[in-house]
Design an enzyme around this catalytic site. Structure first.
Site, PDB file in Angstrom:
ATOM      1  CE  LYS A 145      -4.343  -1.557   2.067  1.00 52.72           C
ATOM      2  NZ  LYS A 145      -5.323  -1.322   3.139  1.00 52.72           N
TER       3      LYS A 145
ATOM      4  CG  ASP B 227      -8.565   0.953   3.357  1.00 52.17           C
ATOM      5  OD1 ASP B 227      -9.369   0.149   2.853  1.00 52.17           O
ATOM      6  OD2 ASP B 227      -7.344   0.712   3.468  1.00 52.17           O
TER       7      ASP B 227
HETATM    8  P1  NAP Z   1      -0.842  -2.224  10.342  1.00 47.41           P
HETATM    9  O1  NAP Z   1      -0.515  -1.065   9.492  1.00 47.41           O
HETATM   10  O2  NAP Z   1       0.170  -3.310  10.530  1.00 47.41           O
HETATM   11  O3  NAP Z   1      -1.227  -1.648  11.809  1.00 47.41           O
HETATM   12  C1  NAP Z   1      -1.461  -2.514  12.894  1.00 47.41           C
HETATM   13  C2  NAP Z   1      -1.946  -1.705  14.100  1.00 47.41           C
HETATM   14  O4  NAP Z   1      -2.257  -2.619  15.147  1.00 47.41           O
HETATM   15  C3  NAP Z   1      -0.893  -0.746  14.667  1.00 47.41           C
HETATM   16  O5  NAP Z   1      -1.535   0.386  15.178  1.00 47.41           O
HETATM   17  C4  NAP Z   1      -0.278  -1.597  15.796  1.00 47.41           C
HETATM   18  O6  NAP Z   1       0.312  -0.831  16.812  1.00 47.41           O
HETATM   19  C5  NAP Z   1      -1.506  -2.292  16.313  1.00 47.41           C
HETATM   20  N1  NAP Z   1      -1.164  -3.524  17.039  1.00 47.41           N
HETATM   21  C6  NAP Z   1      -0.683  -4.666  16.517  1.00 47.41           C
HETATM   22  N2  NAP Z   1      -0.510  -5.576  17.496  1.00 47.41           N
HETATM   23  C7  NAP Z   1      -0.892  -4.976  18.664  1.00 47.41           C
HETATM   24  C8  NAP Z   1      -0.953  -5.402  20.025  1.00 47.41           C
HETATM   25  N3  NAP Z   1      -0.602  -6.640  20.381  1.00 47.41           N
HETATM   26  N4  NAP Z   1      -1.422  -4.525  20.931  1.00 47.41           N
HETATM   27  C9  NAP Z   1      -1.808  -3.289  20.582  1.00 47.41           C
HETATM   28  N5  NAP Z   1      -1.770  -2.822  19.312  1.00 47.41           N
HETATM   29  C10 NAP Z   1      -1.320  -3.660  18.362  1.00 47.41           C
HETATM   30  O7  NAP Z   1      -2.158  -2.965   9.849  1.00 47.41           O
HETATM   31  P2  NAP Z   1      -3.417  -2.343   9.062  1.00 47.41           P
HETATM   32  O8  NAP Z   1      -3.233  -2.526   7.619  1.00 47.41           O
HETATM   33  O9  NAP Z   1      -3.686  -0.986   9.590  1.00 47.41           O
HETATM   34  O10 NAP Z   1      -4.573  -3.371   9.492  1.00 47.41           O
HETATM   35  C11 NAP Z   1      -5.075  -3.426  10.818  1.00 47.41           C
HETATM   36  C12 NAP Z   1      -6.270  -4.383  10.872  1.00 47.41           C
HETATM   37  O11 NAP Z   1      -7.325  -3.849  10.085  1.00 47.41           O
HETATM   38  C13 NAP Z   1      -6.001  -5.773  10.304  1.00 47.41           C
HETATM   39  O12 NAP Z   1      -6.671  -6.718  11.097  1.00 47.41           O
HETATM   40  C14 NAP Z   1      -6.617  -5.730   8.918  1.00 47.41           C
HETATM   41  O13 NAP Z   1      -7.055  -7.000   8.469  1.00 47.41           O
HETATM   42  C15 NAP Z   1      -7.805  -4.819   9.159  1.00 47.41           C
HETATM   43  N6  NAP Z   1      -8.255  -4.092   7.942  1.00 47.41           N
HETATM   44  C16 NAP Z   1      -9.566  -4.151   7.612  1.00 47.41           C
HETATM   45  C17 NAP Z   1     -10.029  -3.466   6.509  1.00 47.41           C
HETATM   46  C18 NAP Z   1     -11.488  -3.552   6.139  1.00 47.41           C
HETATM   47  O14 NAP Z   1     -11.835  -3.140   5.018  1.00 47.41           O
HETATM   48  N7  NAP Z   1     -12.363  -4.013   7.018  1.00 47.41           N
HETATM   49  C19 NAP Z   1      -9.148  -2.689   5.733  1.00 47.41           C
HETATM   50  C20 NAP Z   1      -7.806  -2.616   6.114  1.00 47.41           C
HETATM   51  C21 NAP Z   1      -7.367  -3.326   7.241  1.00 47.41           C
HETATM   52  P3  NAP Z   1       1.863  -0.383  16.727  1.00 47.41           P
HETATM   53  O15 NAP Z   1       1.880   0.838  15.852  1.00 47.41           O
HETATM   54  O16 NAP Z   1       2.232  -0.113  18.124  1.00 47.41           O
HETATM   55  O17 NAP Z   1       2.625  -1.516  16.127  1.00 47.41           O
END
Ligand code: NAP
Length: 289
Positions: free
Chosen positions: A71, A107
């Protein structure tokens, strides 16, 4: 579906992509509207991104969805990036407009439409957003333009603070960034209207985890967990149990897809058809792990 010499191709690129729901959603929509388009999934590794974009250009693909891990990096290979995607620094949709590749990020809009379509108004509301990763950034950018107050909490507090500062500059001072802790959640949730989980906490296989202790949830909350694998997270179950209104991550997926569909086709997306296709696929697979 009849594929012929004039069929144009749309695709999702990412790694992994084999469980993506986008192909069934978009193909159902193309068929419903009788559009001569077909949607496929291509697994593209980090090293293959540049060639994949060059291939999409040469083959005249109509559009792409872009998922992890591309992305951010994909921006370097595009001809134009719309202002929202540029500010967020991430693209999830590409339009091939007369050989010019233009990047968008749907998004944030998808998340806001999911709330609206579930009868949740963002006007004059306080939103508590958990996470400061890619999806959270997109949601924060959109939400900051709509809500009264936005608080972003993240495990890595610097990321929440930086994001809040950037949004504050663009949209005023109503955005704050804080470190994720039970104490902060307790304080903020007391006055929160809309809680959005955009962390990956609770995602398969950690289905028994939630970013919010259940005793902090209350019935006046609207809770959207953007995770859609599992379809109903622990946070969503806990929120339902206290009588809060719950919006599924599948709805955000659906509406971000609908916005992408409209960018490629200039036609209103048949969202009911897209949702049915996604739910049928989930039922067939017994969820999407
Ligand atoms: P990302 O960029 O990797 O961000 C992950 C986020 O989760 C960060 O803020 C991270 O915090 C936090 N995190 C991870 N492990 C954690 C823990 N153990 N405790 C507290 N915080 C934690 O991922 P992303 O692309 O934003 O995606 C996040 C989620 O959204 C995923 O499950 C994805 O499948 C979902 N999603 C859904 C859609 C939809 O259309 N419904 C679209 C996009 C994403 P840190 O910054 O501290 O690491």
């Amino acid at each position: 579906m009849s594929i012929n010499g004039k069929t144009r191709v749309c695709a999702i690129i990412g790694d992994p992509v084999e469980h993506s729901l986008s192909p069934v959603m978009h193909n159902a929509a193309f068929q419903k509207l009788g559009l001569n388009l077909v949607y496929v999934a291509f697994k593209v590794t980090k090293d293959g991104l540049k060639d994949a974009i060059s291939g999409a250009r040469s083959l005249g693909l109509r559009g792409l969805n872009v998922t992890m891990p591309h992305k951010n990096a994909v921006i370097y290979y595009l001809d134009e990036v719309d202002s929202t995607a540029k500010t967020i620094g991430a693209v999830n949709t590409i339009l091939n407009n007369q050989e010019k590749l233009v990047g968008y990020n749907t998004d944030g809009k998808g998340a806001m439409i999911a709330l609206q379509e579930n009868g949740i108004s963002t006007e004059e509301k306080k939103m508590l957003l958990l996470g400061a990763g890619g999806a959270a950034k997109a949601i924060a950018f959109q939400a900051a333009q709509e809500v009264e107050e936005l608080v972003i909490v993240n495990r890595t507090s610097e990321k929440a603070e930086q994001l809040a500062k950037m949004l504050g500059k663009n949209f005023g001072n109503k955005v704050n960034g804080r470190k994720l802790s039970d104490e902060v959640l307790k304080q903020e949730l007391e006055t929160t209207d809309i809680l959005v989980n955009a962390t990956s906490v609770g995602m398969h296989p950690s289905v028994n985890s939630s970013p919010v202790p259940s005793d902090l949830l209350h019935s006046d909350l609207c809770v959207m967990d953007i995770i859609y694998n599992p379809l109903e997270t622990k946070l969503a179950k806990d929120a339902k149990a206290v009588g809060a209104k719950v919006v599924s991550g599948l709805d955000m997926l659906l509406y971000q897809g609908a916005v992408a569909f409209e960018i490629w086709t200039n036609c209103p997306a048949p969202v009911d058809v897209m949702k049915k296709a996604a739910l049928d696929k989930l039922a067939e697979q017994g969820d999407i792990h």
